[in-house]
Design an enzyme around this catalytic site. Structure first.
Site, short mmCIF file in Angstrom:
data_model
loop_
_atom_site.label_atom_id
_atom_site.label_comp_id
_atom_site.label_asym_id
_atom_site.label_seq_id
_atom_site.Cartn_x
_atom_site.Cartn_y
_atom_site.Cartn_z
CG ASP A 197 -10.39 2.58 4.37
OD1 ASP A 197 -11.39 2.62 3.32
OD2 ASP A 197 -10.24 3.43 5.33
CG ASP A 234 3.84 -2.04 -4.00
OD1 ASP A 234 3.62 -3.05 -3.61
OD2 ASP A 234 5.18 -1.54 -4.09
CG ASP A 280 -13.11 3.98 -1.26
OD1 ASP A 280 -13.82 3.09 -0.67
OD2 ASP A 280 -13.26 4.98 -1.22
CE LYS A 296 5.64 -1.63 0.04
NZ LYS A 296 5.70 -1.74 -1.34
#
Ligand code: NAD
Length: 356
Positions: A244, A220, A248, A188
């Site tokens: 993380d 993002d 997922d 980011k």
């Protein structure tokens, strides 16, 4: 004959159920394979807190340090949610990772041909996806100091040092060299200084791998690109919190979080575990999918012990299991000819391993 010592941490919730099935499969593959597997079971997580008053007892660390690898299920559950932070199950896992210097987490995401319909994405988008998330595991905001929760204010700190970024970046480039030779580093950097350093250091490391093409993406955008066109990725390199979340998200591409294995390495002893948690909502019902843990056991044989044939046998047995239409409940709506329990799934895969 070679003997490998495995520390077994079953943990909480579905942990014991899925690890038992992985051991069943390991026992099947090690019979007549020219190596022995010896297990030493230790406690971590809520179950360890209940016995020792600590989520990571000293005994567990000592046993893990003296084993050749660690096979882990999952930890956590509502029962322990209101404990102070350092007593919670998750603290045990974070401490184990940092004590053993397991700074690199590898999360491969592959889509089985039989399960292209199981993904929440369209089959054409997911067919053939084969990517690897390389997540930094012992730094970043999960470990940064200072951290504090006050009554009206709370804060955490995101820190990365140059050396932490160098070592994880090298892992990602090495992995890319034996895969598709592409690294996408996710950060980011438009907002965070820590990401600006991350980007500069990754660029520097890339110079040692001229065959690997490097790209950068903001987190993002990456969250969006993963569901728009996951096939564009080969190796995704990212920090702790972004990895993380993105891994997922990536798991859903494969159809179920119950399918995805992982390894955490970098120190003397590697930790092999499914990417999912302890799934308290389905614990004790015999419906958890054990494939993520069985595939983690395969990664352990391949990467910790170099037992490639045995690892291939497990991977092939899992593919056959799915090809023949066996499904656990999480995948029951997708090409199921027979729905099986956690235990049945383990036994069928173990039986296939023995015959390969
Ligand atoms: P989770 O991964 O445990 O479960 C999310 C959803 O996926 C649930 O609906 C669950 O039933 C399902 N699921 C997970 N594994 C499955 C499997 N093998 N087969 C079929 N379905 C499966 O995440 P959560 O619900 O957010 O967390 C539950 C607990 O696990 C919490 O205490 C959390 O802190 C802990 N947790 C532990 C780890 C770990 O041990 N490495 C990782 C993540 C979460």
């Amino acid at each position: 004959m070679k003997t490998y010592k495995i520390a077994v941490i079953k943990g909480d919730g579905i942990g014991p159920e899925i690890v038992d099935e992985a051991i069943k499969v390991l026992d099947a593959v090690s019979t007549n394979a020219g190596f022995n597997l010896v297990y030493e079971e230790v406690l971590m997580g809520g179950c360890a807190y209940d016995v020792y008053g600590e989520p990571l007892p000293k005994e567990t660390i000592e046993v893990c340090m003296h084993c050749d690898a660690i096979l882990f299920g999952a930890i956590g559950g509502e029962k322990w949610d209101n404990l102070p932070r350092d007593k919670r199950p998750e603290s045990g896992l974070l401490k184990l990772r940092s004590t053993l210097e397991l700074f690199a987490n590898f999360r491969p995401v592959k889509v089985y041909d039989e399960l292209v319909d199981a993904s929440s994405l369209k089959p054409a988008i997911v067919e053939g996806v084969d990517l690897l998330v390389v997540r930094e595991l012992t730094g970043g905001i999960y470990f940064g100091e200072p951290r504090e929760k006050e009554e009206k204010k709370a804060y955490n700190t995101m820190v990365y040092t140059k050396s932490e970024i160098v070592r994880i970046a090298k892992m990602a480039f090495e992995a890319a060299m034996v895969r598709g030779k592409k690294v996408c580093s996710i950060d980011k950097a438009n907002v965070l200084e820590v990401s600006q350093l991350w980007r500069e250091v990754v660029e520097e490391v890339a110079k040692d791998y001229p065959e690997v093409s490097l790209s950068h993406m903001y987190v993002d955008n990456a969250a969006m690109q993963l569901v728009r066109d996951p096939k564009q990725f080969d190796v995704i390199l990212t920090g702790n919190i972004f990895g993380d979340i993105l891994s997922d998200e990536a798991s859903q591409i494969s159809g179920s979080i119950g399918l995805l294995p992982s390894s955490s390495v970098g120190g003397k002893v590697g930790l092999y575990e499914p990417i999912h948690g302890s799934a308290p909502d389905i614990a004790g019902q015999g419906i958890a999918n054990p494939i993520a843990t069985i595939s983690s056991a395969s990664m352990m044989l391949r990467f910790a012990f170099g037992e490639i044939d045995a690892a291939d046998k497990i991977d092939n047995a899992v593919s056959l299991f799915l090809k023949e239409g066996y499904r656990t409940k999480d995948l029951s709506s997708f090409g199921a000819k027979e729905i099986c329990s956690t235990q049945e799934a383990g036994s069928i895969i173990a039986d296939k391993v023995s015959k390969l």
